[in-house]
Design a protein around this motif. Structure first.
Motif, PDB file in Angstrom:
ATOM      1  N   VAL A  23       0.860  -1.298  -0.050  1.00 38.96           N
ATOM      2  CA  VAL A  23      -0.127   0.051   0.096  1.00 38.96           C
ATOM      3  C   VAL A  23       0.969   1.229  -0.016  1.00 38.96           C
ATOM      4  O   VAL A  23       1.948   1.246   0.439  1.00 38.96           O
ATOM      5  CB  VAL A  23      -0.927  -0.010   1.304  1.00 38.96           C
ATOM      6  N   ASP A  24       0.405   2.491  -0.509  1.00 37.23           N
ATOM      7  CA  ASP A  24       1.152   3.588  -0.485  1.00 37.23           C
ATOM      8  C   ASP A  24       0.674   4.293   0.889  1.00 37.23           C
ATOM      9  O   ASP A  24       0.196   3.786   1.837  1.00 37.23           O
ATOM     10  CB  ASP A  24       0.759   4.430  -1.662  1.00 37.23           C
ATOM     11  N   VAL A  25       1.419   5.413   1.076  1.00 37.25           N
ATOM     12  CA  VAL A  25       1.294   6.120   2.358  1.00 37.25           C
ATOM     13  C   VAL A  25      -0.245   6.754   2.670  1.00 37.25           C
ATOM     14  O   VAL A  25      -0.609   7.015   3.643  1.00 37.25           O
ATOM     15  CB  VAL A  25       1.930   7.603   2.441  1.00 37.25           C
ATOM     16  N   ASP A  26      -1.035   6.501   1.531  1.00 38.87           N
ATOM     17  CA  ASP A  26      -2.574   6.870   1.849  1.00 38.87           C
ATOM     18  C   ASP A  26      -3.431   5.479   1.928  1.00 38.87           C
ATOM     19  O   ASP A  26      -4.626   5.570   2.095  1.00 38.87           O
ATOM     20  CB  ASP A  26      -3.000   7.543   0.517  1.00 38.87           C
ATOM     21  N   GLU A  62      -3.454   2.994  -0.160  1.00 42.87           N
ATOM     22  CA  GLU A  62      -4.041   2.629  -1.451  1.00 42.87           C
ATOM     23  C   GLU A  62      -3.016   1.514  -1.943  1.00 42.87           C
ATOM     24  O   GLU A  62      -1.989   1.506  -1.790  1.00 42.87           O
ATOM     25  CB  GLU A  62      -3.913   3.665  -2.629  1.00 42.87           C
ATOM     26  N   PRO A  63      -3.697   0.469  -2.635  1.00 45.85           N
ATOM     27  CA  PRO A  63      -2.769  -0.566  -3.088  1.00 45.85           C
ATOM     28  C   PRO A  63      -2.024  -0.234  -4.197  1.00 45.85           C
ATOM     29  O   PRO A  63      -2.301   0.545  -4.964  1.00 45.85           O
ATOM     30  CB  PRO A  63      -3.974  -1.426  -3.598  1.00 45.85           C
ATOM     31  N   GLY A  64      -0.658  -0.842  -4.316  1.00 42.49           N
ATOM     32  CA  GLY A  64       0.167  -0.399  -5.259  1.00 42.49           C
ATOM     33  C   GLY A  64       1.243  -1.686  -5.082  1.00 42.49           C
ATOM     34  O   GLY A  64       1.063  -2.657  -4.353  1.00 42.49           O
ATOM     35  N   VAL A 109       0.015   6.466  -7.716  1.00 41.68           N
ATOM     36  CA  VAL A 109       0.177   6.197  -6.373  1.00 41.68           C
ATOM     37  C   VAL A 109       1.391   6.827  -5.760  1.00 41.68           C
ATOM     38  O   VAL A 109       1.929   7.210  -6.381  1.00 41.68           O
ATOM     39  CB  VAL A 109       0.368   4.589  -6.079  1.00 41.68           C
ATOM     40  N   ARG A 110       1.306   7.024  -4.377  1.00 38.17           N
ATOM     41  CA  ARG A 110       2.160   7.757  -3.984  1.00 38.17           C
ATOM     42  C   ARG A 110       3.286   6.688  -3.062  1.00 38.17           C
ATOM     43  O   ARG A 110       3.339   5.559  -3.496  1.00 38.17           O
ATOM     44  CB  ARG A 110       1.621   8.619  -2.622  1.00 38.17           C
ATOM     45  N   ARG A 111       4.331   7.362  -2.333  1.00 40.31           N
ATOM     46  CA  ARG A 111       5.231   6.194  -1.942  1.00 40.31           C
ATOM     47  C   ARG A 111       4.712   5.072  -1.242  1.00 40.31           C
ATOM     48  O   ARG A 111       3.821   5.158  -0.448  1.00 40.31           O
ATOM     49  CB  ARG A 111       6.145   6.945  -0.665  1.00 40.31           C
ATOM     50  N   LEU A 112       5.249   4.057  -1.511  1.00 43.89           N
ATOM     51  CA  LEU A 112       4.763   2.782  -1.201  1.00 43.89           C
ATOM     52  C   LEU A 112       5.511   2.080  -0.303  1.00 43.89           C
ATOM     53  O   LEU A 112       6.693   2.075  -0.151  1.00 43.89           O
ATOM     54  CB  LEU A 112       4.729   1.773  -2.501  1.00 43.89           C
ATOM     55  N   ASP A 113       4.833   1.190   0.465  1.00 44.06           N
ATOM     56  CA  ASP A 113       5.578   0.720   1.761  1.00 44.06           C
ATOM     57  C   ASP A 113       6.224  -0.712   1.371  1.00 44.06           C
ATOM     58  O   ASP A 113       5.903  -1.846   1.089  1.00 44.06           O
ATOM     59  CB  ASP A 113       4.346   0.132   2.633  1.00 44.06           C
ATOM     60  N   ARG A 128       6.418  -3.589   4.072  1.00 39.54           N
ATOM     61  CA  ARG A 128       5.383  -4.304   4.227  1.00 39.54           C
ATOM     62  C   ARG A 128       5.211  -5.339   3.121  1.00 39.54           C
ATOM     63  O   ARG A 128       4.689  -6.177   3.224  1.00 39.54           O
ATOM     64  CB  ARG A 128       4.271  -3.180   4.386  1.00 39.54           C
ATOM     65  N   MET A 143      -3.445  11.293  -0.348  1.00 42.95           N
ATOM     66  CA  MET A 143      -3.644  11.552  -1.984  1.00 42.95           C
ATOM     67  C   MET A 143      -4.358  12.665  -2.154  1.00 42.95           C
ATOM     68  O   MET A 143      -5.682  12.650  -1.373  1.00 42.95           O
ATOM     69  CB  MET A 143      -4.242  10.437  -2.474  1.00 42.95           C
TER      70      MET A 143
END
Ligand SMILES: Cc1ncc(COP(=O)(O)O)c(C=O)c1O
Ligand SMILES: Cc1ncc(COP(=O)(O)O)c(C=O)c1O
Lengths: 440, 491, 491, 440
Positions: free
Chosen positions: A293-296, A298-300, B475-479, B482, C1
């Motif tokens: 997931v991203d910082v919000d 959201e999946p990625g 998408v923004r920065r991804l974890d 994780r 976002m």
């Protein structure tokens, strides 16, 4: 022709800005002794038109599968590539990207690869896969590298494994320190691998190089009982109708993925498929995409488990692969999306039925017989001919057929014929007729 | 307009799920002719029972899904892509035209050579052109990528020494080498021995000399090296190895820097690989395919992989398999031929003059760009003149603002560009490895430099813009932590 | 976002200027072989002196500019495109494959027919398939679009009457007709006489009867008409015209609604045009190309344009030019052959069964969608069952909220879809003309309906979301008045 | 094969939701008498593979310009189409869009068309252009419609105008009420149009149908003195070297735009170009794109001056065009961007030089002469042969050449030869040799 957009004036301005007086100055760190005096021994540059005409002429000196009805197989098959596959895979956002090092700019490639991995797991009934390897042969090399550990170094290879795969294994084995050992088949299939405590892997190709269905579960059971990894070389377009590697007991499955929406292209670019059990995920070679997931929230998707790979693990890495065959994997993904479960089964069903019909028609010819009568086969089969196979192939190209490939290890009169869903009854009948003429 | 005008598009939310999420039971895209021969069903014992969970979608679903995914991806056709060491230069469209000719695209790899004279001639001409470019005697076109080229080269090295009854154990590589180098060395059965770089960023020749002895099979070197610097003592380096009976391997990732200016063969290298997807602009497809032809000096020719293309007296081409001293086969067929056709197009479009210009303008661009950003991001090795790429460092910026190279990279994304490689090579702190390539114009270089300078200014004045970046992407920065912890690698 | 998750991408700022703004003196993309014959310069009196201001750019500039522009455009491959009357259904990719075969793509229109038998057979087979579909005797494939088909048909009508020594003056068209109908009528030298629609949205047969006399050359009709409704009294209508000696023209824009269900020929039409870019899904290219073949009943065959493809006894195809009663030529060559090849692919992929299914599912989709949005956007003609498309109205919503159909359309954009046609047909207030086509899935229809319902809800609760929409696009609402006032039509 | 994604279950659900019991019910408004009883008289649907093979076979029965060296012209020319053109124009965001009715979703097409209009103005040295017309012939029809007004109805056409253009004009003229009148040329060019007060337009093709350079400024001066519009049919690839229509005094310029990056494609899809003086902008046919600003003041593009068009003006519209050739215009724009001013001049220069060389080589053959000796020509020229042209063409196709097109109006022994920059000296020499053989 050149693609650098610089004008002369710009070159001058730029040189000026960096305080140099000529382009030569940029190369002043090259010791004079190793500088090239003259131009490279190459023709001068050409225009686009000239290169297109040159290559059009050269391509015209090949007789493609558009011209010859293709019954050649041996790892590369003339399955149908639907238009949608490359209409999408060739989109320049995919084709002109590099490895997805900046995931925020690469979600298209990353998600496609995640889907690819998922589909390969589904095809094989195994749990983990990766973002592709070079081709089927090198995928087998990687599988062996996964399997070899500690005292278990020996690699047993069924006689039914393709000679080109075996050759490749032998080459790479010289570096890694093993020599693949072939165990004989009986009547074109089976055999008895002696799986001692020093054996790392037992490799079975199913359907095997002759198209014959192996008693794969028995062989894999033997492998696992002996503590070795069971490696299956499979045909990705067989598993719509044939039980998948995971169900047969394979620990690792590898395949040449060309037939999944990729062109014949004289041998490449193709792609290597690999899948394994979840416990082996950290030994898997190459890139792996994971969902996150991203910082919000959201999946990625990102490249993950990179600690396995050469750029981090360096000399301790299990594999040296960096560039792989991502674009081919994207094409394979789209192709499998086009097929779905039903289409996958249909391609298998039709290929098998047409191969069976072809075998029947061709063995009606005098002097032509199946190399292994009674052995069940999938889409490929070996014939004994009344003539050397190479000669028959040559003569049949004159009649518009690529009748198959020679199979010299079983005799110079052995021809290996592959039949895909793409072949029609008319073409099969035509081949039979032409072969009859050639042998008469 | 709520958007701040970032040239990079925010391409939809990326929340539509995978292609499987579009699946509806019974939908289909496939079509095939009705079966026109008798059925031949698979015996039950061999049959699959549970169908794989593949998507059931219509063709229109497929098209929209992958069009959407494509639009969520950045490529060279979208903009500058200055990844150091990756040589992302413009991929000529004409290469796609020629590779798609059915005479290449629809050719089976095992057809009789009587039906493949055209493609064999392409391969033969390309091989000889690559030899001319690198100063080698013959080459194999089989390796599908650079790393496989390395493996090929090391196995050639091994075969060479073994043939002489002098098997050796160690291969030396610089500490700044690309990860594939040590990995290949290990897989080829050798021990990787690092040699350190000096303060100029070049191989420490003194240190090298100390490492060399009769156990050294060879040295692998990139030149210009991975810092973008030309190894000025190259003659001494290759001489040292040769004197000890070793061979020198040229990692061609940076060959584009010296095209037509000097040749690995003339510098004393014995084995060379070329990355066609770098030097010759074949499209890299988001991770591959590539091609990694390997050229060798005369004494290594007997060991080259089989088959190799030979040209007969009569001008006919053949695939030669009978080479008793060959190391064998590196690929199931003939390598990435479709890519090699594109490389052929690139090489012969440019010709001798054009290739020389490639290296000249690549170096000009790198030096010009380095000068534009030097105040904020100084060169890591200011003593040496960079060639086609350079390693700058965000260390000063980090010192004054706490912002890291990765933050700068992410801000650059919001400012409309693909950032450079960061944190490689490992030997440089806060490394930013920039390779503009020759196909970026002065205009584009200046715009990219402006983006980097803006990022530096923002680091001081609005650091949150960097920490929160990117905000203009799907998408923004991804974890990543994780991702590695809670592994989800498939549906 | 910061983005609210609109599925439509905000594709960059659109502020990078035109390709001319990328121009730098001396840059170039072109390459040509060096001239290999003597120069033959143009005499000074004929020579151009000032060069045109075309851009001077590199190939990479071209690629990035037009890739960027493409990404700023919505197409069927991006999503549903429910423009009423436009039939934007999925364009099969296979059509592109076959049209690109060099045997079609690289054929000169004036080659001898001995070298073009294949394409002539394609045209011949397509013509006969179109006749089978429409119930006509022969057809011309020359017209490059529907409007040209209309012109062709009207000139055929004219030739027919004149040949009988009975030139006529007037052509009747329904008030809901597409603008090309009256325009074509005028250009064909006729007077356009409108006939009104009744409350069901159908031709007022009584009114029609009153208009018909010996001066009427014919009637043009779309059936289903532009309101998406089938003219139930079609036999009476065509009968009335025929009795008065007139001909009836079928505007095929809506032929997709009745494929395999009924045929214009059987309804009494004498002349038919087909829009291949609608009915047969040939790609419309952002405004064209199309193709507008025209089929006719036997008695009109002699007047068809030249040349026409004929098939000899021996199975050879020829281009027949000698047709003394022909109206002549409607196009410089043979029409949009590349599009016709795609139409051929579509027709024969579907076959008799597939084409019938096309009309069935198109009608099913339209009726299903109408039912999903009916509460907010009721049908303009609730009495009649829509066929493949329907006209709804935003009048109630406007009444209760003041919001207009155009505002709804713009909000729908922000919600991820291309909106329907609005304000057409002119006879319906706040018209929203929706044609989903058969290639949209139930899933997509439901999502589109949800977007429309959301827009309606927003109109009540957050009307500013509609008034300010769109905000997710490369540009926001554009000042059309200013465009027409301060004309800027070129650089 | 079908593209509708519906499953049976969905169809049932949807019917249910709208309260119908079968698909047939959807058609209950069709009077029974006109319903089709049986299926359409067409074959059953086929798979993608079958259609591809069918059309591959059919396309194989054509001999394309890849196979025959093409010297045919007459409005369609074998200029080189660089790869970049269709790599971009074929992007599906362009190709699968409809007319840009929602400008916010169509900035790509709109801006491309704005650039197209600009380039056509630059080529012609005229002030306004549009978003394309169908082709060159119909563009001429539209130009005539622009010119005809009030008492001025007559249309004078130079003998040098292509017969296909004239035929097309004649067809459409039947509707609009004019019969184009041809005024004779002298020695292949010039002539004296009698421009009375009832003349709407004088049409001159320059270079003319025989490739000959016309005294265009003189003819246009005569037209304008007589108060008629001067219409030039031009060759868009000539104006890099030849003075453009605007400078020659043309009021309206039209052209077949195929040679600008579009394929030969057996005659279409091509595109019609049109340009005129600013004062005539409201009489221009078809769509026009204009630049404007959005509510934030940012620049953007819209369709403008729509009040001219059929969908608003209906029977009073000057033209009925709706669908045009937008995608071809985008291709032309990219092609002209590829050429730039220098490339445009180079194509003209090379075509002219090669045509001149070809004329020289071919007239060296016995019995072969220029139809109009001494008349300056551009890239096309007419030859008198010792044999009927059609026969010579036929015989030369057997030798791999498409030698040109017949020009029957000047005699059955007249051959029109076109030479583009794409032809090589070797090909020209080859044609000369082959022609020599055919005539010997
Ligand atoms: C210096 C260097 N060597 C080797 C490689 C490996 O090449 P490939 O990715 O083609 O396997 C790379 C690729 O990035 C590289 O930069
Ligand atoms: C009902 C109707 N008639 C005619 C036309 C004109 O067709 P074309 O755009 O192909 O010229 C259209 C196009 O939208 C239409 O909808």
């Amino acid at each position: 022709m050149k693609f650098a957009p610089h004008t002369e004036a710009e070159v001058a301005e730029m040189l000026d800005a960096i305080g140099l007086s000529s382009l030569d100055d940029l190369f002043d760190r090259i010791p004079p002794a190793v500088r090239l005096d003259g131009p490279l021994d190459l023709p001068a540059g050409a225009s686009e038109l000239e290169i297109v005409e040159d290559l059009r002429a050269l391509s015209g000196r090949n007789r493609s599968a558009d011209e010859l009805v293709c019954f050649a197989g041996g790892g590369a098959y003339d399955h149908y590539v639907p238009s949608v596959v490359w209409a999408l895979a060739a989109r320049s956002e995919f084709s002109t990207a590099y490895t997805p090092y900046q995931p925020e700019l690469s979600q298209g490639v990353l998600q496609s690869l995640f889907e690819f991995q998922s589909m390969i797991c589904e095809l094989t009934a195994l749990e983990v896969s990766n973002a592709s390897l070079y081709d089927g042969a090198t995928a087998l090399v990687e599988a062996v590298n996964m399997a070899r550990a500690g005292d278990r170094g020996r690699v047993l290879v069924s006689e039914g494994v393709d000679a080109r795969l075996l050759e490749t294994l032998r080459t790479y084995g010289k570096g890694s320190g093993y020599e693949p050992e072939v165990f004989p088949a009986e009547g074109g299939r089976g055999g008895a691998p002696g799986v001692g405590s020093d054996v790392a892997a037992v490799i079975v190709q199913h359907p095997n190089v002759l198209g014959i269905l192996e008693p794969a579960s028995d062989l894999f059971a033997a492998a696992r009982e002996g503590g070795a990894k069971a490696i299956q070389v499979f045909d990705p377009l067989s598993v719509g109708v044939l039980a998948p590697p995971g169900e047969l007991g394979a620990d690792i499955a590898v395949a040449e993925g060309q037939s999944l929406g990729n062109h014949l292209a004289f041998g490449g670019p193709y792609l290597g498929l690999i899948a394994a059990r979840a416990g082996d995920v950290r030994r898997l070679p190459g890139r792996i995409v994971g969902e996150t997931v991203d910082v919000d929230g959201e999946p990625g998707y990102v490249l993950t488990l990179q600690a396995r790979e050469q750029h981090i693990r360096r000399e301790k890495a299990n594999s040296n692969i960096c560039t792989n065959q991502t674009l081919m994997a994207i094409a394979a993904t789209i192709y499998l999306g086009w097929l779905g479960p039903e289409g996958l089964a249909e391609v298998g069903r039709q290929s098998a039925a047409k191969a069976s019909y072809a075998a029947q028609r061709l063995t009606e010819l005098p002097g032509v017989s199946l190399l292994h009568r009674g052995a069940p086969f999938f889409k490929e089969f070996a014939l004994r001919l009344p003539r050397p196979a190479a000669e028959a192939i040559e003569r049949l190209t004159e009649r518009g057929y690529l009748a198959g490939i020679p199979f010299p290890s079983a005799g110079e009169d052995v021809l290996l014929v592959a039949v895909t869903e793409r072949r029609t009854r008319e073409q099969i009948d035509g081949l039979a007729e032409a072969m009859g003429e050639v042998f008469s | 307009m709520t958007d701040v005008g970032a040239p990079i598009r925010r391409q939809g939310p990326g929340r539509d799920g995978t292609i499987l999420d579009r699946s509806v039971e019974g939908r289909r895209a496939w079509s095939l002719p009705a079966l026109d021969v008798p059925e031949a069903p698979v015996a039950a014992e061999h049959a699959r029972t549970a169908a794989p969970r593949l998507p059931e979608v219509g063709e229109v679903d497929l098209v929209r899904h992958y069009t959407d995914l494509a639009q969520r991806n950045y490529g060279l056709d979208t903009g500058m892509y200055p990844l150091g060491s990756c040589t992302m230069k413009y991929n000529p469209k004409v290469a796609e035209t020629v590779a798609a000719f059915p005479g290449f695209q629809r050719l089976h790899p095992l057809q009789p050579t009587s039906t493949t004279q055209g493609v064999l001639e392409v391969l033969w001409r390309l091989e000889h052109a690559l030899c001319a470019i690198t100063g080698m005697a013959r080459a194999t076109l089989q390796p599908p990528a650079g790393a496989c080229g390395e493996m090929t080269g090391l196995l050639l090295m091994r075969a060479f020494h073994e043939d002489r009854g002098d098997p050796r154990r160690r291969v030396i590589i610089p500490d700044s080498a690309h990860g594939t180098n040590p990995a290949s060395v290990r897989l080829a059965g050798y021990e990787a021995v690092p040699v350190r770089s000096d303060t100029r960023g070049l191989v420490d020749v003194g240190a090298l000399a100390k490492l060399v002895d009769g156990s050294v099979a060879g040295l692998m070197l990139t030149n210009p090296n991975t810092l973008g610097l030309f190894e000025e003592e190259i003659e001494e380096i290759t001489g040292t190895i040769h004197e000890a009976g070793g061979l020198v391997y040229y990692d061609g990732a940076n060959l584009n820097a010296i095209l037509g200016r000097c040749r690995p063969g003339d510098m004393g290298f014995d084995i060379v690989h070329i990355n066609t997807h770098k030097t010759f602009a074949t499209p890299h497809g988001g991770g591959g395919p590539g091609a990694g032809p390997v050229g060798v000096k005369e004494e290594l020719v007997p060991y080259l992989p089989v088959p190799i293309v030979e040209r007969g007296e009569d001008g006919r081409y053949d695939l030669e398999h009978e080479r008793p001293r060959s190391i064998g086969r590196m690929h199931g067929f003939h390598g990435n031929v479709g890519i090699l056709v594109r490389a052929y197009a690139y090489v012969f479009l440019h010709g001798a003059d054009g290739l020389k210009e490639v290296s000249e303008l690549a170096a000009l661009n790198a030096n010009y760009l380095a000068s534009l950003i030097g105040e904020e991001f100084p060169l890591a090795y200011p003593e040496s003149r960079p060639m086609h790429e350079f390693v700058a460092t965000a260390k000063p910026l980090r010192g004054s603002t706490g912002v890291r190279a990765m933050d700068v990279a992410k801000r650059v994304i919001d400012l409309g560009f693909h950032p450079s490689t960061v944190y490689f090579p490992l030997v440089v702190e806060e490394a930013m490895m920039v390779e503009p390539t020759e196909t970026e114009s002065k205009t584009t270089l200046e715009a990219f430099a402006e983006a980097l300078r803006t990022a530096a200014r923002d680091a001081r004045e609005h650091p949150e813009l960097l920490r929160e970046a990117p905000v203009t992407t799907p998408v923004r920065r991804l974890d990543e932590a994780r991702a590695a912890r809670a592994l989800k690698l498939r549906w």
